[in-house]
Design an enzyme around this catalytic site. Structure first.
Site, mmCIF file in Angstrom:
data_model
loop_
_atom_site.group_PDB
_atom_site.id
_atom_site.type_symbol
_atom_site.label_atom_id
_atom_site.label_comp_id
_atom_site.label_asym_id
_atom_site.label_seq_id
_atom_site.Cartn_x
_atom_site.Cartn_y
_atom_site.Cartn_z
ATOM 1 N N ASP A 22 49.351 41.039 50.944
ATOM 2 C CA ASP A 22 48.586 42.265 51.174
ATOM 3 C C ASP A 22 47.248 42.158 50.456
ATOM 4 O OD1 ASP A 22 50.183 42.358 48.741
ATOM 5 O OD2 ASP A 22 49.356 44.366 48.456
ATOM 6 N N CYS B 290 62.277 43.164 14.276
ATOM 7 C CA CYS B 290 61.704 43.986 13.215
ATOM 8 C C CYS B 290 62.672 44.196 12.065
ATOM 9 C CB CYS B 290 61.261 45.331 13.791
ATOM 10 S SG CYS B 290 59.974 45.168 15.049
ATOM 11 N N CYS C 13 64.533 46.922 16.053
ATOM 12 C CA CYS C 13 65.039 45.874 16.934
ATOM 13 C C CYS C 13 65.358 44.630 16.085
ATOM 14 C CB CYS C 13 64.011 45.558 18.022
ATOM 15 S SG CYS C 13 62.619 44.528 17.486
ATOM 16 N N ASP D 277 56.273 37.298 43.887
ATOM 17 C CA ASP D 277 54.983 37.773 44.372
ATOM 18 C C ASP D 277 54.404 36.697 45.279
ATOM 19 O OD1 ASP D 277 52.860 39.413 44.738
ATOM 20 O OD2 ASP D 277 52.126 39.344 42.678
ATOM 21 N N ALA E 101 47.768 47.509 43.391
ATOM 22 C CA ALA E 101 46.425 47.582 42.789
ATOM 23 C C ALA E 101 46.360 48.603 41.662
ATOM 24 C CB ALA E 101 45.375 47.881 43.856
ATOM 25 N N CYS F 261 60.207 49.993 13.701
ATOM 26 C CA CYS F 261 61.168 49.660 14.747
ATOM 27 C C CYS F 261 62.364 48.977 14.087
ATOM 28 C CB CYS F 261 60.508 48.733 15.778
ATOM 29 S SG CYS F 261 61.607 48.087 17.042
#
Length: 492
Positions: A128, A284, A281, A93, A196, A279
């Site tokens: 921008d 978890c 994963c 960025d 934005a 969860c």
């Protein structure tokens, strides 16, 4: 279509694609999530992002690097990939976010593009102007003119193989977003972020996010790779992909972990309120909420961030599989039940069913009617449009039940809400193989009535009779006066 972006599968406006990033010599499969890496605070090491989570691309902030004395020289000397320890593609960025947050930055597009090239960025961003939502039109037009100049400056910069972002701004003015998209598409730039969006995303204004994306895409055209800046909550990924976005960058995994927040596909929970993790994963599976609450802040934050990334990448894989199987809108429908703002976003997306229909596949595995919103899906509209191609006989019975054993009609066709009428020869074709509930709702009946009306308009000489299963009066009122109706429940 731009040469570096290839679209391979479609569903609604969602697609699976291949984004070639020549400077990194990698090809990124889209939809893709770009974890945001703060060069000052590495919550999760970039090497782990690639090896453990499957990140093919990440994003970091070149303005922060350039403005931070203690790391700028090291990055310039070693290069961005070596400094971060990441061998995938890296987008940077420019400082536009800082411009939006603090109102001023001390760098031009020419300077920041050159710096991004110098440190080895694979995808660079110009400076921008991210106009916030609800700004007045005069400001939005003024900022848009500045952004156009930034794109022109980026076009004229020496970039080599580095790809360049062309942000599409315009605040909450759809016509300005579309105009900005058309202007960006006419440049030689490569990737098109819808900018934005963070204020809208943070306040769950998902319907307005959808409107901004669809407006930008009308200007950009179908072949442009689209990045939704600031989007990374797993709850809204299916919606954003179905609207036509290909890239997402997520700082949410780390920012929310810092605040003790636990991401799910249906919303955000606070760690302090959880007794169980919903969860499986690695985080978890190996810990309970009480375990994480008992750790020091740094370890708890890191594990929460890891979970947040796991659930986000898992959802993105689920989205890709839904595109492949043709069930993306059904996934969006399920996600829409998790939060009223998501439902607003889904309904806003269906306002553009005619646009979605242009890229929606004509054949899929199955159409599931699971909510009244499904009556507005592009498949329904497509079937209604195609009814004009069908030649009906002189006397035709349309019925929700089986054909009567003894009748005086020339033919009997089925009617299936929400799709409407179809001849027996099409009964095994998509979407007429639809799975629908036995108890139809008013929205499905209204849609089916529109289908009957379309068939009647295409065959003005045909005598039509509709056998319906106690349809709502509002649906029957949509039928042309010359269509006779029979309530099948009265015949049983």
């Amino acid at each position: 279509m731009r040469d570096h972006f290839e679209i391979r599968d479609h569903d609604a406006a969602g697609r699976i694609g291949r984004l070639e990033v020549p400077r990194a010599d990698v090809t990124v499969e889209t939809p893709a999530l770009l974890p945001v890496v703060n060069p000052n605070v590495l919550t999760i090491e970039p090497e782990r992002l690639r090896e453990e989570f499957g990140a093919e691309m990440l994003i970091t902030n070149s303005y922060i690097i350039r403005s931070t004395d203690r790391i700028r020289d090291r990055v310039v000397e070693r290069g961005l990939h070596d400094f971060l320890g990441f061998d995938g593609a890296i987008m940077t960025d420019s400082g536009s976010f800082q411009l939006a947050e603090y109102g001023d930055i001390d760098v031009t597009t020419e300077e920041i593009i050159e710096f991004q090239r110098e440190i080895g960025s694979d995808v660079a961003t110009p400076v921008d102007v991210p106009t916030p939502p609800d700004a007045d039109r005069e400001r939005a037009e003024r900022d848009l003119a500045t952004t156009r100049q930034a794109l022109a400056d980026a076009e004229s910069a020496e970039t080599g193989e580095m790809l360049i972002n062309a942000p599409v701004q315009g605040s909450t003015f759809g016509d300005l977003r579309e105009e900005a998209g058309s202007h960006a598409a006419a440049t030689d730039l490569d990737i098109f972020p819808v900018g934005a969006m963070v204020p809208l995303l943070n306040s769950y204004r998902y319907a307005e996010v959808v409107e901004a994306v669809r407006a930008a895409k009308r200007g950009l055209g179908p072949g442009a790779p689209v990045h939704l800046f600031g989007a990374g909550h797993p709850m809204m990924l299916a919606l954003a992909v179905a609207a036509g976005c290909d890239l997402f960058d997520s700082a949410a995994y780390a920012l929310m972990a810092r605040d003790g927040r636990y991401l799910t596909v249906s919303g955000t929970e606070h760690l302090e309120d959880l007794d169980y993790f919903p969860c499986s994963c690695p985080v978890c599976a190996d810990h309970t909420p009480a375990d994480l609450r008992g750790l020091d802040d740094d370890d708890s934050e890191r594990l929460l961030a890891e979970h947040n990334l796991h659930v986000t990448f898992e959802e993105l894989r689920r989205v890709k599989e839904a595109i492949r199987s043709g069930s993306l809108l059904e996934l969006v429908d399920r996600r829409a039940r998790g939060h009223p703002a998501m439902l607003d976003g889904y309904r806003a997306l269906l306002d553009h069913a005619d646009e979605l229909e242009r890229t929606d596949p004509g054949s899929k595995d199955a159409f599931f009617y699971t909510s009244h919103e499904a009556a507005r899906r592009p498949e329904v509209q497509r079937h209604h449009d195609r009814l004009a191609r069908l030649a009906a006989p002189d006397r035709l019975l349309l019925t929700e039940s089986k054909a009567p054993s003894d009748h005086a009609y020339d033919a009997v066709w089925r009617v299936k809400p929400p799709l409407g009428p179809y001849p027996p020869a099409l009964s095994e074709t998509y979407p007429l193989t639809a799975e629908v509930p036995e108890r139809t709702d008013e929205a499905a009946e209204l849609a089916a009535a529109r289908g009957v009306a379309a068939l009647a308009a295409a065959n003005p000489e045909t005598e039509l009779t509709l056998g319906h299963d106690a349809w709502a009066e509002s649906a029957l009122d949509r039928l042309p006066d010359r269509v006779e109706t029979e309530d099948l429940r009265n015949l049983r």
